[in-house]
Design a protein around this motif. Structure first.
Motif, mmCIF file in Angstrom:
data_model
loop_
_atom_site.group_PDB
_atom_site.id
_atom_site.type_symbol
_atom_site.label_atom_id
_atom_site.label_comp_id
_atom_site.label_asym_id
_atom_site.label_seq_id
_atom_site.Cartn_x
_atom_site.Cartn_y
_atom_site.Cartn_z
ATOM 1 N N TRP A 92 1.914 10.805 -2.069
ATOM 2 C CA TRP A 92 0.912 9.889 -2.876
ATOM 3 C C TRP A 92 -0.417 10.527 -3.151
ATOM 4 O O TRP A 92 -0.504 11.417 -2.761
ATOM 5 C CB TRP A 92 0.781 9.423 -1.003
ATOM 6 C CG TRP A 92 1.593 8.840 -0.936
ATOM 7 C CD1 TRP A 92 2.928 9.011 -0.187
ATOM 8 C CD2 TRP A 92 1.651 7.061 -0.868
ATOM 9 N NE1 TRP A 92 3.475 8.039 0.275
ATOM 10 C CE2 TRP A 92 3.234 6.846 0.118
ATOM 11 C CE3 TRP A 92 0.768 6.011 -1.218
ATOM 12 C CZ2 TRP A 92 3.722 6.045 0.321
ATOM 13 C CZ3 TRP A 92 1.488 4.632 -1.114
ATOM 14 C CH2 TRP A 92 2.552 4.442 0.062
ATOM 15 N N ARG A 99 -5.729 5.004 -1.955
ATOM 16 C CA ARG A 99 -4.559 5.988 -1.392
ATOM 17 C C ARG A 99 -3.252 4.824 -2.292
ATOM 18 O O ARG A 99 -2.930 3.159 -2.037
ATOM 19 C CB ARG A 99 -3.666 5.596 -0.151
ATOM 20 C CG ARG A 99 -3.262 6.808 -0.228
ATOM 21 C CD ARG A 99 -3.198 6.520 1.409
ATOM 22 N NE ARG A 99 -1.638 7.677 2.205
ATOM 23 C CZ ARG A 99 -0.909 7.540 2.359
ATOM 24 N NH1 ARG A 99 -0.394 6.114 2.630
ATOM 25 N NH2 ARG A 99 0.466 8.304 2.565
ATOM 26 N N TRP A 100 -2.079 5.331 -3.251
ATOM 27 C CA TRP A 100 -1.220 4.991 -3.937
ATOM 28 C C TRP A 100 -0.029 5.497 -3.903
ATOM 29 O O TRP A 100 -0.125 7.168 -4.188
ATOM 30 C CB TRP A 100 -1.420 4.362 -5.763
ATOM 31 C CG TRP A 100 -2.230 5.072 -6.545
ATOM 32 C CD1 TRP A 100 -1.611 5.875 -7.037
ATOM 33 C CD2 TRP A 100 -3.449 5.773 -6.007
ATOM 34 N NE1 TRP A 100 -1.968 6.696 -7.736
ATOM 35 C CE2 TRP A 100 -3.275 7.595 -7.033
ATOM 36 C CE3 TRP A 100 -5.024 5.270 -5.840
ATOM 37 C CZ2 TRP A 100 -4.786 7.989 -7.486
ATOM 38 C CZ3 TRP A 100 -5.945 6.618 -5.667
ATOM 39 C CH2 TRP A 100 -5.706 7.145 -6.696
ATOM 40 N N ALA A 101 1.343 4.984 -4.480
ATOM 41 C CA ALA A 101 2.617 6.439 -4.443
ATOM 42 C C ALA A 101 2.726 6.398 -5.582
ATOM 43 O O ALA A 101 2.530 5.632 -6.650
ATOM 44 C CB ALA A 101 3.647 5.365 -3.264
ATOM 45 N N HIS A 136 10.173 3.142 -0.919
ATOM 46 C CA HIS A 136 8.831 3.778 0.355
ATOM 47 C C HIS A 136 9.663 3.647 1.796
ATOM 48 O O HIS A 136 9.510 4.911 2.023
ATOM 49 C CB HIS A 136 8.087 2.271 0.536
ATOM 50 C CG HIS A 136 6.948 2.749 1.556
ATOM 51 N ND1 HIS A 136 7.443 2.204 2.692
ATOM 52 C CD2 HIS A 136 5.461 2.611 1.405
ATOM 53 C CE1 HIS A 136 6.240 2.828 3.599
ATOM 54 N NE2 HIS A 136 5.217 3.094 2.937
#
Length: 533
Positions: A92, A99-101, A136
């Motif tokens: 992440w 926030r991003w994956a 996820h």
């Protein structure tokens, strides 16, 4: 009368970026309605997979000789590892409140239109049926239950694309990027399987309609309007070295006919402010029919050991798309560069073990900083038979000086090409601050006019080559990134190309990354770890 090939070529022409105008896209981005990057189906039983993050003893160089890797048993631990290393989260990123994956498989704009499905007829592994992988949560959603027992238990992986995810940001050009991502995903799946001593067989003979039926993508009522999935590829997993039985599509179809289906796709966006009907039109025109099975014999190539020969699973998880490059970094070693070139040539290692066709894409390099190699423009033909055709098609001013390498590699123009590379790639410094950038030149009109669906296949091949470059860059201690934005016909003009016989479909760049210290990197699956009471 217009044909499917005419429609595809019209789409391609219409979605070119020009120096004076970009392809049609949204005038603004509705950030509050960005499509959910994780598809989920409500009303499905979930099947937990073992905790991700396990390492394997396999080194990256071991993948050069996949037959030497000891096959792992087919069980849920290893199946989960296959899915994680192919499609799972790798980290992440966080900047302030955002926030991003990141994932093991790259995607244009980190939008991830590709979805992965497991189809199992092996009751010893998992209850027979169709399962959707949720990266996820690192679990499977059971979409269907098969009634009956298969005579030949097997596992399959199906890939599809949600065109809306890309179109939200990129408009009409999005269909191209979805096809790139499928090529990346196929290559990622092939690499991951090889880490386990397994092999992916691309069942290229099956039609889109069959894939849609087997994966449940033709169940229109299960999907929200404008968020349907388009079928792309269907693969069989081989976990031992025994000669495989021929694929029995009829047997799989019979199991599907009596299947019970579960679940509804959850909405990805609440609004669809912009609509891009041309994407639906080209998707129909480029549908793939059932074809004769093809299996190409690949040559055996000896590759030098990479300079950063890490565990393959570690290298896959650390892959990133560089956002900026250090334009003043030292040149990369010639040996690393030559290994990258060798890895792009058809051979008996992954991901070419999962590719069924002869090379249709060749590479034009803009070399900036490679030790012992004069800056300039170069060509790597991935099939020697293409050389005379390319010489005839390209500018008569090119020198075509053959370089002293174990494979065919030609200098076209000597000199500083950094500004040209930057301008052609939509004025992006990533194409000029790197050690080198490149364009992927496809044998275009002959393929598309023969069969319209090959338009997608050309992009898949480009994506597959892009995934090789991503991992080879990591194994050289540097970093790469794909470039989807480039001025199509300006590229062709620099090469002296006059018509649609050859078209540049994808660009890529490799160099020393300039890291942004403001970004935090967080573990991929910390959210799945049990919390202390």
């Amino acid at each position: 009368m217009s044909t499917s090939s005419d429609s595809v070529i019209n789409y391609h022409q219409r979605t070119k970026h020009q120096l004076n105008a970009y392809a049609k896209g949204p005038e603004s981005l509705d950030w509050d309605d960005q499509p959910n990057p994780f598809r989920r189906f409500s009303g499905c039983e979930t099947v937990k997979l073992p905790m991700p993050g396990a390492d394997l003893n396999c080194l990256f160089a071991d993948l050069d000789k996949p037959e030497s890797i000891e096959p792992q048993p087919l069980m849920m631990d290893n199946l989960g590892l296959l899915l994680e290393l192919s499609f799972g989260l790798s980290a992440w990123k966080q900047f302030g409140p955002d926030r991003w994956a990141l994932r093991c498989n790259p995607s244009s704009g980190n939008l991830h239109p590709t979805e992965a499905y497991l189809v199992s007829t092996d009751a010893n592994l998992i209850a027979p049926g169709v399962y959707h992988y949720v990266s996820h949560d690192h679990h499977l959603e059971r979409r269907s239950q098969f009634i009956g027992v298969s005579e030949n238990p097997a596992c399959y992986i199906g890939l599809s694309s949600i065109h809306w995810r890309e179109a939200w940001k990129y408009g009409e050009r999005a269909f191209r990027y979805c096809q790139h991502d499928i090529g990346h995903a196929l290559a990622g799946l092939s690499y991951a399987a090889a880490c386990l001593g397994w092999r992916i067989e691309l069942l290229s003979e099956v039609s889109d309609a069959e894939i849609a039926r087997w994966l449940g993508l033709d169940r229109d009522s299960d999907f929200v309007d404008h968020e349907h999935e388009a079928p792309d590829l269907f693969c069989r997993l081989h976990v031992n070295r025994q000669a495989p039985d021929s694929f029995n599509a009829e047997q799989l179809s019979q199991l599907q006919q009596s299947a019970t289906w579960f679940g509804q796709a959850e909405r990805l966006s609440s609004r669809h402010f912009y609509r891009w009907p041309i994407i639906d039109e080209v998707a129909v025109a480029a549908q793939k029919p059932a074809i004769e099975a093809e299996r190409q014999q690949m040559p055996i190539l000896q590759l030098a050991v990479p300079s950063h020969n890490l565990a393959a699973s570690q290298l896959i998880r650390q892959r990133r798309s560089a956002q900026h490059f250090n334009g003043k970094a030292e040149s990369i070693p010639l040996a690393d560069f030559q290994r990258m070139l060798s890895a792009l040539l058809p051979n008996t290692k992954p991901p070419f073990t999962a590719w069924n066709w002869s090379p249709q894409v060749h590479l034009v390099f803009f070399v900036h900083r490679v030790e012992g190699l004069e800056p300039g423009m170069y060509l790597l033909p991935r099939d020697a038979q293409a050389v005379p055709v390319l010489k005839q098609a390209c500018s008569k001013d090119f020198s075509w000086q053959k370089m002293d390498t174990a494979f065919e590699f030609y200098q076209l123009v000597a000199g500083n090409v950094r500004q040209a590379a930057k301008t052609l790639s939509c004025h992006q410094p990533i194409a000029s601050d790197s050690a080198f950038s490149l364009g992927m030149l496809a044998d275009f009109s002959d393929n598309v006019e023969t069969e319209a669906w090959r338009y997608r296949r050309l992009f898949w091949e480009c994506g597959l080559l892009g995934q090789i470059l991503y991992l080879e860059a990591e194994a050289a201690g540097v970093r790469g990134t794909g470039i989807g934005c480039f001025f199509d016909d300006a590229v062709h003009g620099v090469l002296g190309l006059q018509d649609n016989a050859w078209q540049s479909l994808y660009h890529f760049t490799v160099g020393v990354p300039a890291d942004d210290s403001r970004l935090q990197t967080l573990p991929a699956y910390a959210h799945l770890m049990p919390t202390e009471s």
